[in-house]
Design a protein around this motif. Structure first.
Motif, PDB file in Angstrom:
ATOM      1  N   ASP A  71       0.850  -1.188   0.000  1.00 46.61           N
ATOM      2  CA  ASP A  71       0.000   0.000   0.000  1.00 46.61           C
ATOM      3  C   ASP A  71       0.889   1.241   0.000  1.00 46.61           C
ATOM      4  N   PRO A 104      -7.519  -4.718  -1.551  1.00 45.83           N
ATOM      5  CA  PRO A 104      -6.608  -5.222  -0.519  1.00 45.83           C
ATOM      6  C   PRO A 104      -6.183  -6.651  -0.846  1.00 45.83           C
ATOM      7  N   GLN A 112      -3.359  -8.554   1.400  1.00 40.77           N
ATOM      8  CA  GLN A 112      -3.240  -9.094   2.751  1.00 40.77           C
ATOM      9  C   GLN A 112      -2.476  -8.122   3.636  1.00 40.77           C
ATOM     10  N   THR A 113      -2.723  -8.227   4.926  1.00 40.91           N
ATOM     11  CA  THR A 113      -1.983  -7.422   5.891  1.00 40.91           C
ATOM     12  C   THR A 113      -1.095  -8.361   6.680  1.00 40.91           C
ATOM     13  N   GLN A 131       0.423  -3.428   4.873  1.00 43.55           N
ATOM     14  CA  GLN A 131      -0.748  -3.741   4.049  1.00 43.55           C
ATOM     15  C   GLN A 131      -0.274  -3.921   2.606  1.00 43.55           C
TER      16      GLN A 131
END
Lengths: 610, 610
Positions: B459, B541, B543-544, B549
């Protein structure tokens, strides 16, 4: 070795520091501040040459605060004191500042004020703030000035070196002798380099340039020194104009032979301390000064017009000539032989017991020192076992040193200075069984490392464009590393050499054939382990098509990559082919210099995979 | 559609131009220049709103020079005239300027002077240079001022619109009606958007903002118009302050319903022509103005303090809300159905004969127009057959149009405006046998296209960091393309939407989940063929992890990728898996809307590959 972390290199505390306590120093300092009507003074961690490693003479921030990290800014007012540093040093700084007046300011943590904000709060938005203009670049002083203006009514006083008065046992200027770096290693006479610099000046209508970066001076003059830890440079300034080239240097550093050599290359000498006066006497023409490199005091001293432009020398120095490239190849064989001897020795020694991070560091240094033309390390070895591998700037000390067990991963980032080249290599080695997570991470880092080396790219692309190629296999699994992916390497010079880099942040310097660059992705799992795999590469021509000139990477580093912690099923056919090709190259180049037993070991660990 | 090339969209010559010859216009112009004591006048190709497409009213450069390309600068002195344009237009401009006084200045060709250098030479280094400050951004005027200062002693006069006097049959301001963009498509009430904008202003201590970009105004107010070709926007300015929101607009554009709606959202209206006076009456507070967007005249008119910062609106507009995303998915199904109907029709029609670039363009537009909520094209279709495919900004005209034969490649870049979303898709289609070179290039472009869509990334990474992932398979074979790899797409708004892009040049805007972006690598072999493959993607999204992120791309575009010109042996297993997954998605989403025959065709062309 990643450029991201600057190493903290200092003599042991007892030699650096007097018995005077930090708070006593502050008292003394404040009495002089009062005399000089200063409300605050700022001590950065830079020196007049804006180098990566600061000689002890300029470690004023360390003296005044007791904090010995490589990055930090101490600020002292008449009533308060604070020290800013980054997350690498939060723990160490907190310990070292514990018994002092200093408040620790954790950079980039929400709520931490900037220096200017803090000064504004302490001083009620006005006052006289001092800083030694000699140890801050012009750009840094301008930025500070802007920041202060945005936070109150401050006047910035830049012509004070408070330390000269209060630091009574200040270490002297480094006094190392200068030696000639022979043409058989340098490849181009100093006088030719000076000519090329003059052409570059003329192209932008500049009449002269002041060179302040020590590696630029050493490169230009084909001289080397020993004034800076791990960097064969010497403290000096160099002023090149249309007619003259003047080296400002302590005469004691120069032998008659070097004096004669300089004379022959058209270079005269002046005292190191004379540079400021000499600049102030310039009246005609325009002098090129790089605001991000030249210190504020010298920048402001100049009597003639200033052309504030980046120096052309870093880009020239980055393009290695054929003699330097040949030297690199030879140095890499020697370094590879030392590494293979070390790796061949390592696992049995660990199994036998008694080895620690420090003992293997000494063993590796010993093996390197046996190699011809060895001149020292190019940086302090990072031998980081287990959880230490996750500390990106780790350097083993007597206190931190741990025993190596026949299990887990050892991260080993090291390099040497040889007369014919500088080396920088990282291998992560399985000392025994590794966990599934370690295996997966190791393989993904290896994948990123290989992908970057396999990349072809257009001439003139910059490192920021290429960076993601090494990271994408890691990103695919939610992994990332925050340091740069690659940096230039000097030719018997600094192990971190610009101006190009491969990193996430924007560095627009174009890449060209003839440049060296490292390829060193890594992953650091806090408290558990770290993996980094690094080769030093040479950029070479790939092909020219109607779409332009394309470039490729050639590995200069020659050392097997440990495959025991790798999950080869995660590598694709192209990656395996690269690995087999690289290992064949390593075998071919190193085998002639190895014992039969070492050769057998190398053959075993470089078996083709499929 | 690549942001790299701006389309030249103009009415046919006869409607735009009077019978007056260009040289007659110059004579008239010069008489007014003499009156106003101007030595030169500069006509850019921009308008007061700095938009990509310029309404006819502001096509002054075209009127004064006869050159109708989208990019160009005309400069007229009392004795000479010259026109600068880039390599896309060298041939067209040379033809169009042939019978005029204008000298063609080929930009970025060695030896071509800059405007300021040319003016300096023509005018002997001094004079009064005029420019209409209303059609040049503040940043552009500042850059021009700097350039002129570096080339002589010029005074720049910015408050003259010479054309108002001499361009007697100037087209009026666009007079399209404004309509409400319902909440069921916009997803967030205008008053809420205005609140968010006020919060963003407050965060940087600004009290107001003048919004001049037409798509930003349309987005903020949930209104749409028809003043600009292919862009559902309307000509207006919007001034948002702590208390007020004032829309400067020609009242005739507003129905009572829209007036009432605006009132309900807390927006009052003023005459379009009143904006300058209103700005000059501002006395208190600080107004945020983007120097790269707001024109110089308005910038200079402001009576209060100016905060020169980029507007927060483009970043807000780029983050699509869930209703907009849902709309995109629906619009993409309709667009995909039209494309499948078209592709199913195409090859038999070509084999039957009589089809040309223009006829298939009309057929595709017809099929799109049958879809619900269709509102027009989002840009003029690029239907480029054979060698035309290598002309990056190709647009078929009656003169250039060619018959399609059952062989070689057709590059088809097209898109539509639907009330629920904007589409942008490129497919390159084999109309019959292709050469080995075409097959190889097609497959490498496909590889790049797939690699980018498969990428996972942190991110906040910017497009410049990701760009090489689409290019590396091309670079590996000495191929490259010089346009951007991707741009944002509006929600029933501009097909080229910022602020983010994926391109080689540095664009630091961070990418976040919720943004749309195209993926459109291409290769252009001059005189032979061109390949480009483009999907519009949504960032979502992934994955975190402890490393942060991570994001991924989801294809929004639903249309099979032609595999007949591909060499599948060049794709690896992961790439084939992506292709099969994408084709399965296309089948599942589109099949319910197709006839049995079309469905069968879609099944056939989306068969799994291995």
């Amino acid at each position: 070795m990643s450029r991201f972390w600057k190493k903290n290199v200092s003599l042991p505390k007892k030699e650096m520091m007097t018995d005077m306590k930090v708070n006593e120093k502050l008292t003394l300092l404040r009495s002089v501040m009062l005399e000089k009507h200063l409300d605050a003074f700022i001590f950065p961690s830079t020196d007049p040459h804006n180098g990566e490693y600061v000689p002890d003479h300029w470690k004023g921030r360390e003296w005044v605060s007791g904090f010995d990290g490589s990055a930090g800014t101490a600020v002292v007012t008449l009533g308060q004191a604070a020290l800013w540093t980054d997350s690498r040093y939060f723990i160490a700084a907190a310990q070292q500042l514990a018994d002092t007046e200093y408040v620790l300011m954790r950079e980039r943590i929400p709520g931490t004020p900037s220096v200017a904000e803090w000064l504004s709060a302490c001083l009620g938005g006005e006052g006289r703030v001092g800083i030694d203009g000699m140890v801050n670049s012009e750009a840094a002083v301008e930025a500070l000035q802007d920041e202060l203006s945005a936070n109150g009514h401050f006047s910035l006083v830049t012509d004070v070196d408070l330390l000269q008065t209060v630091w009574t046992d200040r270490p002297p200027l480094p006094g190392g002798r200068v030696e000639i770096h022979p043409l058989m290693y340098a490849g181009e006479p100093a006088r030719d380099k000076i000519l090329r610099i003059r052409e570059a000046l003329s192209a932008v209508h500049a009449d002269s340039i002041l060179v302040t970066a020590l590696d630029d001076i050493a490169w230009t003059l084909n001289l080397r020194g020993s004034d800076v830890h791990c960097n064969p440079v010497f403290v000096a300034y160099l002023l090149i104009s249309d007619e003259d080239a003047v080296l400002f240097i302590d005469n004691a550093k120069l032998s008659p032979e070097v004096m004669a050599y300089l004379h022959g290359e058209g270079v005269s000498t002046e005292k190191y301390s004379q540079v400021r006066e000499c600049l102030s006497e310039l009246r005609d023409g325009r002098i090129m000064l790089d605001p991000t490199a030249v210190n504020h005091t010298l920048f402001a001293s100049v009597g003639c017009d200033v052309l504030p432009l980046p120096s052309p020398i870093p880009a020239m120095k980055a393009m290695k000539n054929s003699v330097e490239i040949d030297g690199f190849r030879k140095a890499m064989i020697k370094d590879g032989v030392a590494m293979v001897k070390f790796l061949h020795w390592l696992l049995p020694a660990v199994r036998e017991g008694g080895q620690t991070e420090l003992t293997i560091d000494r063993q590796l240094t010993r093996l390197r020192a046996e190699q011809p033309l060895f001149r020292g390390l190019s940086f302090d070895t990072i031998a980081a076992y287990g959880a230490h591998g996750a500390i990106v700037h780790y350097e083993a000390t007597e206190e931190s040193d741990v025993a190596l067990l026949p299990e887990g991963l050892l991260l080993l980032d090291s390099g040497a200075q040889y007369l014919d080249g500088t080396t920088d290599i990282t291998r992560t080695i399985a000392l025994g069984p590794v966990t599934a997570q370690q295996r997966r991470v190791y393989t993904l880092v290896l994948k990123g490392h290989i992908r970057l080396q396999m990349l072809k790219f257009p001439d003139g692309a910059c490192g920021s464009q290429l960076d993601a190629v090494a990271r994408s296999p890691l990103w695919a699994e939610g992994l990332n590393f925050l340091h740069g992916t690659g940096h230039g390497v000097g030719s018997y010079l600094s192990v971190h050499e610009g101006p190009h880099q491969i990193r996430m942040e924007w560095k627009p310097t174009p890449l060209h054939a003839g440049m060296t660059v490292t390829d060193e992705p890594g992953i650091y799992v806090e408290g558990e382990f770290g993996v980094r795999i690094e080769n030093t590469l040479l950029i070479t021509p790939y092909q020219t098509t109607p779409f332009g000139q394309f470039l490729q990477f050639e590995p200069l580093t020659l050392c097997p990559i440990d495959l025991t912690p790798a999950d080869l099923s995660l590598l694709d056919a192209e990656e395996k082919a690269w690995l087999n090709g690289y290992h064949q190259l390593v075998r071919e180049r190193l085998s002639p210099y190895l014992s039969a037993e070492e050769r057998q070991w190398l053959n075993d660990v470089t078996q083709s995979v499929n």
